[in-house]
Design a protein around this motif. Sequence first.
Motif, PDB file in Angstrom:
ATOM      1  N   ARG A 190       0.966  -1.263   0.346  1.00  0.00           N
ATOM      2  CA  ARG A 190      -0.261   0.008   0.157  1.00  0.00           C
ATOM      3  C   ARG A 190       1.240   1.173   0.697  1.00  0.00           C
ATOM      4  O   ARG A 190       0.595   2.074  -0.943  1.00  0.00           O
ATOM      5  N   VAL A 191       1.710   1.049   0.513  1.00  0.00           N
ATOM      6  CA  VAL A 191       2.432   2.701   1.104  1.00  0.00           C
ATOM      7  C   VAL A 191       3.347   2.685  -0.070  1.00  0.00           C
ATOM      8  O   VAL A 191       3.735   3.927  -0.771  1.00  0.00           O
ATOM      9  N   ALA A 192       4.226   1.870  -1.025  1.00  0.00           N
ATOM     10  CA  ALA A 192       4.202   1.311  -2.588  1.00  0.00           C
ATOM     11  C   ALA A 192       3.577   1.876  -3.407  1.00  0.00           C
ATOM     12  O   ALA A 192       3.969   3.176  -3.974  1.00  0.00           O
ATOM     13  N   LEU A 193       2.595   1.872  -3.288  1.00  0.00           N
ATOM     14  CA  LEU A 193       1.182   2.172  -4.602  1.00  0.00           C
ATOM     15  C   LEU A 193       1.066   3.698  -4.124  1.00  0.00           C
ATOM     16  O   LEU A 193       1.549   4.463  -5.210  1.00  0.00           O
ATOM     17  N   ARG A 194       0.847   4.186  -3.169  1.00  0.00           N
ATOM     18  CA  ARG A 194       0.736   5.406  -2.995  1.00  0.00           C
ATOM     19  C   ARG A 194       2.018   6.374  -3.221  1.00  0.00           C
ATOM     20  O   ARG A 194       2.184   7.594  -3.694  1.00  0.00           O
ATOM     21  N   VAL A 195       3.170   5.435  -2.337  1.00  0.00           N
ATOM     22  CA  VAL A 195       4.849   6.456  -3.797  1.00  0.00           C
ATOM     23  C   VAL A 195       4.977   6.609  -4.826  1.00  0.00           C
ATOM     24  O   VAL A 195       4.926   7.242  -5.467  1.00  0.00           O
ATOM     25  N   ASP A 196       4.646   5.950  -5.632  1.00  0.00           N
ATOM     26  CA  ASP A 196       4.766   5.775  -7.134  1.00  0.00           C
ATOM     27  C   ASP A 196       3.450   6.610  -7.671  1.00  0.00           C
ATOM     28  O   ASP A 196       3.770   7.123  -8.630  1.00  0.00           O
ATOM     29  N   GLN A 197       2.081   6.797  -6.844  1.00  0.00           N
ATOM     30  CA  GLN A 197       0.960   7.933  -7.792  1.00  0.00           C
ATOM     31  C   GLN A 197       1.717   9.207  -7.122  1.00  0.00           C
ATOM     32  O   GLN A 197       2.014   9.616  -8.320  1.00  0.00           O
ATOM     33  N   ILE A 250      14.628   9.154  -9.745  1.00  0.00           N
ATOM     34  CA  ILE A 250      14.352   9.251  -9.010  1.00  0.00           C
ATOM     35  C   ILE A 250      13.659   8.237  -7.713  1.00  0.00           C
ATOM     36  O   ILE A 250      13.481   7.258  -7.611  1.00  0.00           O
ATOM     37  N   SER A 251      12.993   7.215  -9.499  1.00  0.00           N
ATOM     38  CA  SER A 251      12.873   4.858  -9.086  1.00  0.00           C
ATOM     39  C   SER A 251      13.891   4.711  -8.390  1.00  0.00           C
ATOM     40  O   SER A 251      13.484   3.958  -7.593  1.00  0.00           O
ATOM     41  N   GLN A 252      14.819   5.441  -8.644  1.00  0.00           N
ATOM     42  CA  GLN A 252      15.922   4.414  -8.207  1.00  0.00           C
ATOM     43  C   GLN A 252      15.885   5.320  -6.773  1.00  0.00           C
ATOM     44  O   GLN A 252      15.902   4.295  -5.384  1.00  0.00           O
ATOM     45  N   LEU A 253      15.810   5.840  -6.407  1.00  0.00           N
ATOM     46  CA  LEU A 253      16.357   6.870  -5.341  1.00  0.00           C
ATOM     47  C   LEU A 253      15.034   6.112  -4.280  1.00  0.00           C
ATOM     48  O   LEU A 253      15.336   5.722  -2.976  1.00  0.00           O
ATOM     49  N   ILE A 254      13.985   5.698  -4.534  1.00  0.00           N
ATOM     50  CA  ILE A 254      12.456   5.674  -3.772  1.00  0.00           C
ATOM     51  C   ILE A 254      13.012   3.593  -3.663  1.00  0.00           C
ATOM     52  O   ILE A 254      13.073   3.305  -2.522  1.00  0.00           O
ATOM     53  N   ARG A 255      13.508   2.902  -4.627  1.00  0.00           N
ATOM     54  CA  ARG A 255      13.723   1.852  -4.506  1.00  0.00           C
ATOM     55  C   ARG A 255      15.219   1.695  -3.168  1.00  0.00           C
ATOM     56  O   ARG A 255      15.120   0.047  -2.451  1.00  0.00           O
ATOM     57  N   ASN A 256      15.769   2.904  -3.043  1.00  0.00           N
ATOM     58  CA  ASN A 256      17.113   2.906  -2.304  1.00  0.00           C
ATOM     59  C   ASN A 256      16.064   3.364  -0.469  1.00  0.00           C
ATOM     60  O   ASN A 256      17.280   3.146  -0.172  1.00  0.00           O
ATOM     61  N   GLY A 257      15.462   3.416  -0.794  1.00  0.00           N
ATOM     62  CA  GLY A 257      14.542   4.023   0.327  1.00  0.00           C
ATOM     63  C   GLY A 257      14.663   5.291   1.234  1.00  0.00           C
ATOM     64  O   GLY A 257      15.186   5.995   1.981  1.00  0.00           O
TER      65      GLY A 257
END
Length: 199
Positions: A89-96, A188-195
């Motif tokens: 759920r958190v990942a979906l919200r972040v991706d949105q 930015i996607s890479q930063l999200i994956r790295n937390g």
Amino acid sequence: MDISAMSPLGLFLNAGPVSKIVMALLLAASVWTWVLIIDAVIVALRLSASVKSARAGGSPGVLWPILSAAQEARRVEIPHESAKARRRRVALRVDQARKELMNAARGDLPNLAVVSSVGPFVGLFGTVWGIITSFAGIAATQETSLAVVAPGIAEALAATAYGLAAAIPAAIGYNRLGATISRLDDDISQLIRNGRLTR
């Protein structure tokens, strides 16, 4: 003020009503193109600075909405929610939030594609109209000398030049800035994956 008849301004002032409208539209499109390009460059620079800062563990800058979305999603407590479901759920919200941010960053870039594809055709319309007008003038005066034909042909070709002046920067801006923003989206996607943006 002495304005050369073969200068861009002179060609515009001496053009017929239809050619003037075409040239004015293309001039407005050219100015609008540069406004969009400058705006997109500023956005890309801000995104790039924020990516570098977030990568170094500093302030997320304009990427704050992504971090804020992650924090808000974590604060929501859903009864009987498993840890895996919560992470999803958190990942979906972040991706949105990332998609919303990047859509805003791309902004009016698609309009550059419109100008780059339509501009030459609008200019070509002005050229064809100018040549038709020139031939009509030749038929009316029964004169075919270069001195009679040249001004009308120059006016007609000026419309094509105006069209290219709008289309070429628009095409370059759309391709280069679109590629830059797509690359930043990947970063930015890479930063999200790295937390870095979901802490």
